[in-house]
Design a protein around this motif. Structure first.
Motif, PDB file in Angstrom:
ATOM      1  N   GLY A  93       1.833   6.712 -10.027  1.00  0.00           N
ATOM      2  CA  GLY A  93       2.405   8.025 -10.253  1.00  0.00           C
ATOM      3  C   GLY A  93       3.888   7.991  -9.978  1.00  0.00           C
ATOM      4  N   ASP A  94       4.629   8.902 -10.599  1.00  0.00           N
ATOM      5  CA  ASP A  94       6.078   8.987 -10.410  1.00  0.00           C
ATOM      6  C   ASP A  94       6.763   7.648 -10.666  1.00  0.00           C
ATOM      7  OD1 ASP A  94       5.836  11.671  -9.682  1.00  0.00           O
ATOM      8  OD2 ASP A  94       5.574  11.151  -7.561  1.00  0.00           O
ATOM      9  N   ASN A  95       6.280   6.911 -11.687  1.00  0.00           N
ATOM     10  CA  ASN A  95       6.854   5.617 -12.080  1.00  0.00           C
ATOM     11  C   ASN A  95       6.834   4.591 -10.962  1.00  0.00           C
ATOM     12  OD1 ASN A  95       7.250   6.471 -14.667  1.00  0.00           O
ATOM     13  ND2 ASN A  95       9.347   7.127 -14.299  1.00  0.00           N
ATOM     14  N   CYS A  96       5.837   4.659 -10.103  1.00  0.00           N
ATOM     15  CA  CYS A  96       5.731   3.656  -9.051  1.00  0.00           C
ATOM     16  C   CYS A  96       4.270   3.381  -8.732  1.00  0.00           C
ATOM     17  CB  CYS A  96       6.490   4.086  -7.800  1.00  0.00           C
ATOM     18  SG  CYS A  96       5.788   5.489  -6.930  1.00  0.00           S
ATOM     19  N   VAL A  97       4.069   2.231  -8.114  1.00  0.00           N
ATOM     20  CA  VAL A  97       2.759   1.832  -7.628  1.00  0.00           C
ATOM     21  C   VAL A  97       2.848   1.863  -6.110  1.00  0.00           C
ATOM     22  CG1 VAL A  97       1.040  -0.006  -7.544  1.00  0.00           C
ATOM     23  CG2 VAL A  97       2.409   0.321  -9.615  1.00  0.00           C
ATOM     24  N   LYS A  98       1.916   2.521  -5.474  1.00  0.00           N
ATOM     25  CA  LYS A  98       1.890   2.574  -4.017  1.00  0.00           C
ATOM     26  C   LYS A  98       0.678   1.801  -3.526  1.00  0.00           C
ATOM     27  CE  LYS A  98       4.263   6.979  -3.671  1.00  0.00           C
ATOM     28  NZ  LYS A  98       4.230   8.356  -3.170  1.00  0.00           N
ATOM     29  N   LEU A  99       0.920   0.909  -2.553  1.00  0.00           N
ATOM     30  CA  LEU A  99      -0.150   0.116  -1.965  1.00  0.00           C
ATOM     31  C   LEU A  99      -0.450   0.630  -0.568  1.00  0.00           C
ATOM     32  CD1 LEU A  99       1.103  -3.415  -3.022  1.00  0.00           C
ATOM     33  CD2 LEU A  99      -0.580  -1.989  -4.172  1.00  0.00           C
ATOM     34  N   TYR A 100      -1.734   0.716  -0.239  1.00  0.00           N
ATOM     35  CA  TYR A 100      -2.173   1.257   1.038  1.00  0.00           C
ATOM     36  C   TYR A 100      -3.076   0.262   1.762  1.00  0.00           C
ATOM     37  CZ  TYR A 100      -0.870   5.557  -1.382  1.00  0.00           C
ATOM     38  OH  TYR A 100      -0.191   6.509  -2.087  1.00  0.00           O
ATOM     39  N   ASP A 101      -3.020   0.299   3.070  1.00  0.00           N
ATOM     40  CA  ASP A 101      -3.971  -0.450   3.893  1.00  0.00           C
ATOM     41  C   ASP A 101      -5.197   0.441   4.057  1.00  0.00           C
ATOM     42  OD1 ASP A 101      -5.434  -1.742   5.860  1.00  0.00           O
ATOM     43  OD2 ASP A 101      -3.675  -2.239   7.056  1.00  0.00           O
ATOM     44  N   LEU A 102      -6.372  -0.096   3.782  1.00  0.00           N
ATOM     45  CA  LEU A 102      -7.586   0.719   3.849  1.00  0.00           C
ATOM     46  C   LEU A 102      -7.892   1.216   5.259  1.00  0.00           C
ATOM     47  CD1 LEU A 102      -9.951  -1.148   1.374  1.00  0.00           C
ATOM     48  CD2 LEU A 102      -8.783   1.033   1.058  1.00  0.00           C
ATOM     49  N   LYS A 103      -7.285   0.613   6.273  1.00  0.00           N
ATOM     50  CA  LYS A 103      -7.507   1.072   7.646  1.00  0.00           C
ATOM     51  C   LYS A 103      -6.799   2.391   7.919  1.00  0.00           C
ATOM     52  CE  LYS A 103      -8.012  -3.614   9.325  1.00  0.00           C
ATOM     53  NZ  LYS A 103      -7.374  -4.712  10.029  1.00  0.00           N
ATOM     54  N   ASP A 104      -5.698   2.655   7.173  1.00  0.00           N
ATOM     55  CA  ASP A 104      -4.937   3.891   7.372  1.00  0.00           C
ATOM     56  C   ASP A 104      -4.315   4.299   6.041  1.00  0.00           C
ATOM     57  OD1 ASP A 104      -3.461   6.042   8.210  1.00  0.00           O
ATOM     58  OD2 ASP A 104      -2.083   4.881   9.457  1.00  0.00           O
ATOM     59  N   LEU A 105      -5.025   5.105   5.258  1.00  0.00           N
ATOM     60  CA  LEU A 105      -4.549   5.496   3.932  1.00  0.00           C
ATOM     61  C   LEU A 105      -3.333   6.408   3.975  1.00  0.00           C
ATOM     62  CD1 LEU A 105      -7.944   6.008   2.068  1.00  0.00           C
ATOM     63  CD2 LEU A 105      -6.338   4.097   1.869  1.00  0.00           C
ATOM     64  N   GLN A 106      -3.014   6.966   5.132  1.00  0.00           N
ATOM     65  CA  GLN A 106      -1.830   7.807   5.258  1.00  0.00           C
ATOM     66  C   GLN A 106      -0.547   6.968   5.289  1.00  0.00           C
ATOM     67  OE1 GLN A 106      -2.078  11.142   5.035  1.00  0.00           O
ATOM     68  NE2 GLN A 106      -4.262  10.748   4.770  1.00  0.00           N
ATOM     69  N   ASP A 107      -0.678   5.698   5.631  1.00  0.00           N
ATOM     70  CA  ASP A 107       0.468   4.799   5.751  1.00  0.00           C
ATOM     71  C   ASP A 107       0.612   3.982   4.470  1.00  0.00           C
ATOM     72  OD1 ASP A 107       2.612   3.452   6.864  1.00  0.00           O
ATOM     73  OD2 ASP A 107       1.353   1.990   7.885  1.00  0.00           O
ATOM     74  N   THR A 108       1.749   4.130   3.776  1.00  0.00           N
ATOM     75  CA  THR A 108       2.018   3.371   2.559  1.00  0.00           C
ATOM     76  C   THR A 108       2.496   1.982   2.942  1.00  0.00           C
ATOM     77  OG1 THR A 108       2.636   5.401   1.431  1.00  0.00           O
ATOM     78  CG2 THR A 108       3.306   3.331   0.398  1.00  0.00           C
ATOM     79  N   TYR A 109       1.786   0.948   2.476  1.00  0.00           N
ATOM     80  CA  TYR A 109       2.109  -0.434   2.802  1.00  0.00           C
ATOM     81  C   TYR A 109       3.317  -0.923   2.008  1.00  0.00           C
ATOM     82  CZ  TYR A 109       1.491  -5.485   3.111  1.00  0.00           C
ATOM     83  OH  TYR A 109       1.687  -6.819   3.294  1.00  0.00           O
ATOM     84  N   ALA A 110       3.376  -0.582   0.711  1.00  0.00           N
ATOM     85  CA  ALA A 110       4.483  -1.004  -0.142  1.00  0.00           C
ATOM     86  C   ALA A 110       4.584  -0.066  -1.333  1.00  0.00           C
ATOM     87  CB  ALA A 110       4.281  -2.431  -0.624  1.00  0.00           C
TER      88      ALA A 110
END
Length: 121
Positions: A5-22
């Motif tokens: 979304g918004d021309n980007c890919v956001k990666l998340y750690d499954l342990k904490d989906l509130q924290d964007t990994y990259a």
């Protein structure tokens, strides 16, 4: 986990989906990201646009390495192996390789300082 979304890919750690990994920002027209798909082993992430463009990202390297006495070799990119003497960790040496290695091995040189790789199959 990943989202687009918004021309980007956001990666998340499954342990904490509130924290964007990259966050990977893509140079595409607004709203044109269409679909994302992981490879079966989770190493590759592909993102497709509405115009048929496909972007593929390596999300993690395979764990390859070996040790011999005080030396350690490990894969640092798909085409690079780093060797380090653990008694001098501030002096790593990187070697370019032509293709992605399947395994890495360290050992003592054979006769006259030469070694040979002998396929077993």
């Amino acid at each position: 986990a990943a989202s687009i979304g918004d021309n980007c890919v956001k990666l998340y750690d499954l342990k904490d989906l509130q924290d964007t990994y990259a966050i990977i920002n893509l140079e595409v027209e607004s709203g044109s990201l269409h679909k994302l798909e992981w490879s079966g082993d989770g190493q590759l992430l592909s993102v497709a646009t509405n115009k048929g463009e496909v972007f593929t990202y390596l999300t993690r390297l395979p764990v390859l390495g070996d040790t011999y006495r005080t030396s350690c070799a490990y894969l640092t990119s798909l085409l690079e192996v780093t060797v380090i003497d653990l008694t001098r960790p501030d002096q790593p040496t990187a070697f370019s390789v032509v293709t992605e290695p399947v395994f890495i091995a360290l050992g003592q040189p054979g006769r006259n300082g030469h070694s040979a790789l002998i396929p077993l199959l």
